[in-house]
Design a protein around this motif. Structure first.
Motif, mmCIF file in Angstrom:
data_model
loop_
_atom_site.group_PDB
_atom_site.id
_atom_site.type_symbol
_atom_site.label_atom_id
_atom_site.label_comp_id
_atom_site.label_asym_id
_atom_site.label_seq_id
_atom_site.Cartn_x
_atom_site.Cartn_y
_atom_site.Cartn_z
ATOM 1 N N SER A 141 14.926 -0.541 0.311
ATOM 2 C CA SER A 141 14.191 0.518 1.002
ATOM 3 C C SER A 141 12.769 0.639 0.464
ATOM 4 C CB SER A 141 14.930 1.851 0.838
ATOM 5 O OG SER A 141 16.203 1.798 1.456
ATOM 6 N N LEU A 142 12.601 0.452 -0.835
ATOM 7 C CA LEU A 142 11.251 0.506 -1.406
ATOM 8 C C LEU A 142 10.359 -0.573 -0.815
ATOM 9 C CD1 LEU A 142 11.908 1.287 -5.186
ATOM 10 C CD2 LEU A 142 10.711 2.726 -3.536
ATOM 11 N N GLU A 143 10.931 -1.756 -0.622
ATOM 12 C CA GLU A 143 10.141 -2.824 -0.001
ATOM 13 C C GLU A 143 9.733 -2.436 1.420
ATOM 14 O OE1 GLU A 143 12.469 -6.321 -0.195
ATOM 15 O OE2 GLU A 143 12.437 -6.473 -2.394
ATOM 16 N N ASP A 144 10.693 -1.860 2.150
ATOM 17 C CA ASP A 144 10.376 -1.434 3.528
ATOM 18 C C ASP A 144 9.343 -0.314 3.527
ATOM 19 O OD1 ASP A 144 12.227 -3.269 4.398
ATOM 20 O OD2 ASP A 144 13.848 -1.800 4.601
ATOM 21 N N TYR A 145 9.480 0.646 2.595
ATOM 22 C CA TYR A 145 8.548 1.765 2.551
ATOM 23 C C TYR A 145 7.166 1.291 2.123
ATOM 24 C CZ TYR A 145 12.640 4.851 2.818
ATOM 25 O OH TYR A 145 13.775 5.494 3.222
ATOM 26 N N SER A 146 7.121 0.317 1.232
ATOM 27 C CA SER A 146 5.827 -0.220 0.811
ATOM 28 C C SER A 146 5.116 -0.893 1.971
ATOM 29 C CB SER A 146 6.016 -1.218 -0.332
ATOM 30 O OG SER A 146 6.550 -0.574 -1.481
ATOM 31 N N GLN A 147 5.881 -1.664 2.757
ATOM 32 C CA GLN A 147 5.278 -2.302 3.929
ATOM 33 C C GLN A 147 4.816 -1.254 4.942
ATOM 34 O OE1 GLN A 147 8.169 -5.061 5.444
ATOM 35 N NE2 GLN A 147 8.137 -6.344 3.593
ATOM 36 N N ALA A 148 5.653 -0.191 5.094
ATOM 37 C CA ALA A 148 5.264 0.879 6.025
ATOM 38 C C ALA A 148 4.014 1.598 5.531
ATOM 39 C CB ALA A 148 6.427 1.860 6.182
ATOM 40 N N LEU A 149 3.900 1.781 4.218
ATOM 41 C CA LEU A 149 2.711 2.427 3.676
ATOM 42 C C LEU A 149 1.476 1.573 3.908
ATOM 43 C CD1 LEU A 149 1.308 4.631 2.034
ATOM 44 C CD2 LEU A 149 2.008 3.412 -0.053
ATOM 45 N N GLU A 150 1.584 0.256 3.719
ATOM 46 C CA GLU A 150 0.442 -0.619 3.963
ATOM 47 C C GLU A 150 0.041 -0.582 5.431
ATOM 48 O OE1 GLU A 150 -1.398 -2.105 1.739
ATOM 49 O OE2 GLU A 150 -0.129 -1.150 0.204
ATOM 50 N N LEU A 151 1.055 -0.562 6.310
ATOM 51 C CA LEU A 151 0.751 -0.487 7.738
ATOM 52 C C LEU A 151 0.039 0.821 8.068
ATOM 53 C CD1 LEU A 151 1.021 -1.464 10.694
ATOM 54 C CD2 LEU A 151 3.296 -0.393 10.729
ATOM 55 N N THR A 152 0.542 1.912 7.511
ATOM 56 C CA THR A 152 -0.060 3.227 7.785
ATOM 57 C C THR A 152 -1.472 3.303 7.208
ATOM 58 O OG1 THR A 152 2.151 4.197 7.669
ATOM 59 C CG2 THR A 152 0.285 5.701 7.554
ATOM 60 N N ARG A 153 -1.679 2.727 6.011
ATOM 61 C CA ARG A 153 -3.004 2.742 5.407
ATOM 62 C C ARG A 153 -3.990 1.955 6.280
ATOM 63 N NH1 ARG A 153 -1.714 1.327 0.646
ATOM 64 N NH2 ARG A 153 -1.878 3.378 -0.374
ATOM 65 N N ALA A 154 -3.530 0.816 6.791
ATOM 66 C CA ALA A 154 -4.404 0.025 7.669
ATOM 67 C C ALA A 154 -4.736 0.791 8.943
ATOM 68 C CB ALA A 154 -3.724 -1.310 8.002
ATOM 69 N N ARG A 155 -3.738 1.449 9.503
ATOM 70 C CA ARG A 155 -3.985 2.228 10.723
ATOM 71 C C ARG A 155 -4.898 3.415 10.425
ATOM 72 N NH1 ARG A 155 -0.374 1.563 15.011
ATOM 73 N NH2 ARG A 155 -0.446 3.810 15.473
ATOM 74 N N GLN B 264 13.775 6.860 8.829
ATOM 75 C CA GLN B 264 13.989 6.054 7.617
ATOM 76 C C GLN B 264 14.800 6.824 6.575
ATOM 77 O OE1 GLN B 264 9.930 5.019 6.596
ATOM 78 N NE2 GLN B 264 10.148 2.959 7.462
ATOM 79 N N THR B 265 14.501 8.101 6.400
ATOM 80 C CA THR B 265 15.252 8.923 5.435
ATOM 81 C C THR B 265 16.712 9.026 5.834
ATOM 82 O OG1 THR B 265 13.256 10.219 4.938
ATOM 83 C CG2 THR B 265 15.387 11.190 4.344
ATOM 84 N N ALA B 266 16.970 9.243 7.125
ATOM 85 C CA ALA B 266 18.350 9.345 7.597
ATOM 86 C C ALA B 266 19.092 8.024 7.416
ATOM 87 C CB ALA B 266 18.372 9.775 9.062
ATOM 88 N N ALA B 267 18.392 6.905 7.678
ATOM 89 C CA ALA B 267 19.041 5.595 7.526
ATOM 90 C C ALA B 267 19.378 5.323 6.061
ATOM 91 C CB ALA B 267 18.125 4.509 8.078
#
Length: 470
Positions: free
Chosen positions: A200-214, A436-439
């Motif tokens: 999940s940390l890997e997924d959240y890190s990728q999501a954070l990078e995506l959000t930062r780029a956006r 993501q939290t629910a999953a």
């Protein structure tokens, strides 16, 4: 005395040697169920054949060589188990002491003396010296005839207590084995939780990078960015908590296997434990093999023999005593005919008045028997309850796990939909965080239920005395 009377007295004494005043003992009947009330989704648990045997190393049901290795180390290095073994050895030695009462006791003594007698000693002869030597050596014999079975009941009670001590050792061993298996199951579950959180940390890190780029592209708001950062930090905190729990569990395992926690380490398992498949039939007779039930039954037998000991105290105690030796005045042969002395005869003692002591002892013995009987029946009821508890746990957790697995599948699908919709700009990042939290929670709950199923199976295996098949 006429020869016929002498022979009759001997025969009577021999017959009384087989006399016992203990009540006739019959092992109590176990009111065990024909089948257990709790059932799985496939139907009730039925009684199997009485010939079914226990698995000597019940933890092998989990097919884990590392768990097996830890159990072997526990057998040889656990200090509590060593203490229980020493207690068993002491009980065996005490039983040996009681057995000695069945045989004649012979002692040897020697006493070389130089002494002075008083000039005013009554009846002292005028020719007797004031200072003289006195050398004495001899043998003494004492043999309790045990006509009423007092000693034999003491021996029987001691043997039963020694057997109960052996069962206590088995109880201690089984309890420690269960603790170790439960801790290992917990450790295995925490390793699985770490894997889930790491993914999940890997997924959240990728999501954070995506959000930062956006956010840098002015597509996402700063609130989306902080939500992504908060979600990642929360997952890292959860991972830290799991690591802390794992350390404590690892330390507890180290203590059980007799090693300092400072030097003991178990790397994360690469082969998660699988839930063993219980047979369709669980014989209720397996409960009779539980060491705690066996120990309670042996103590009940010992208490019954104790009643015989208390009753025998009311009757005359017959023993045979004898002396053989020699005595000189400091010189001469102790074995010379003139220096020999001997004595042989019976000794009889009979209580006349004791202020109610013997009556109180008999009442105490009977009360101890009632206590042991109640304890035995309570142990049986406890054993049945423990089996039913763990069967119910396995049944309920099985259905709960299926329902939670369905919820986890739906949560993962929702997470995928929310992520794709967010990338398309159709939803806010709050929907992604919520999904993501629910999953994550659902996946961790599925794994936690699996751990609880494993622990319930450990409880069932040990509740049956250590295994369910041969």
């Amino acid at each position: 005395m006429q020869p016929t009377l002498k022979r009759g007295a001997v025969l009577l004494a021999l017959a009384l040697q087989g006399c016992s005043l203990a009540p006739s003992y019959t092992p109590p009947t176990l009111n065990l169920p024909q089948h257990y009330r709790e059932a799985t989704r496939d139907g009730p648990w039925h009684s199997a054949q009485p010939a079914d045997q226990l698995t000597p190393q019940w933890w092998r049901e989990y097919h884990s060589e590392r768990l097996n290795g830890l159990q072997q180390r526990l057998q040889t290095a656990n200090p509590d188990l060593a203490a229980a073994l020493a207690h068993y050895d002491a009980a065996q030695a005490y039983a040996g002491q009681l057995h000695a009462g069945l045989f004649p006791q012979i002692t040897a003594s020697g006493q070389p003396l130089r002494q002075r007698q008083s000039d005013n000693r009554p009846l002292r002869g005028t020719t007797q010296p004031s200072i003289y030597n006195s050398n004495t050596a001899g043998f003494a014999l004492n043999f309790d005839l045990d006509l009423w079975g007092k000693i034999r009941n003491q021996v029987a009670a001691g043997d039963a207590q020694a057997q109960a001590s052996a069962d206590d050792l088995a109880v201690a061993r089984l309890s420690l084995q269960r603790q170790l298996a439960s801790l290992y199951v917990q450790l295995d579950g925490l390793d699985a939780q770490q894997r889930i959180l790491s993914t999940s940390l890997e997924d959240y890190s990728q999501a954070l990078e995506l959000t930062r780029a956006r956010y840098q592209g002015q597509i996402a708001s700063e609130m989306d960015l902080t939500r992504a950062q908060s979600q990642l930090a929360e997952a890292e905190a959860q991972l830290d908590d799991v690591r802390g729990q794992r350390n404590l569990t690892e330390h507890a395992i180290a203590e059980l296997v007799g090693e300092p926690a400072s030097t003991f380490q178990l790397p994360p398992s690469e082969h998660p434990l699988n839930l063993p498949t219980a047979p369709d039939t669980l014989p209720s007779s397996l409960l009779q093999r539980r060491p705690d039930i066996a120990a309670a039954e042996r103590r009940l037998f010992a208490a019954n023999a104790g009643i015989g000991v208390a009753k025998a105290a009311w009757y005359p105690d017959f023993s045979l005593t004898g002396l053989l030796g020699g005595q000189t005045q400091g010189s001469g042969n102790l074995l010379a005919a003139a220096n020999r002395f001997w004595a042989l005869g019976p000794l009889v003692s009979l209580p006349i008045f004791d202020g109610g002591r013997l009556s109180a002892q008999e009442q105490q013995a009977k009360a101890e028997f009632e206590e042991a009987s109640a304890h035995y029946h309570g142990q049986v009821l406890r054993a049945v309850r423990e089996v039913e508890d763990n069967l119910a746990q396995l049944r309920d957790l099985q259905q709960q796990n299926l329902d939670e697995q369905a919820a986890a599948n739906a949560a993962r699908h929702t997470q995928t939909l929310a992520t794709n919709s967010y990338e398309a700009g159709a939803v806010s990042y709050l929907d992604v965080v919520t999904a993501q939290t629910a999953a994550l929670q659902a996946e961790r709950q599925v794994q936690a239920l699996h751990t609880r199923q494993l622990q319930a199976s450990v409880g069932l295996l040990t509740a049956l005395g250590g295994g369910w098949q041969g």
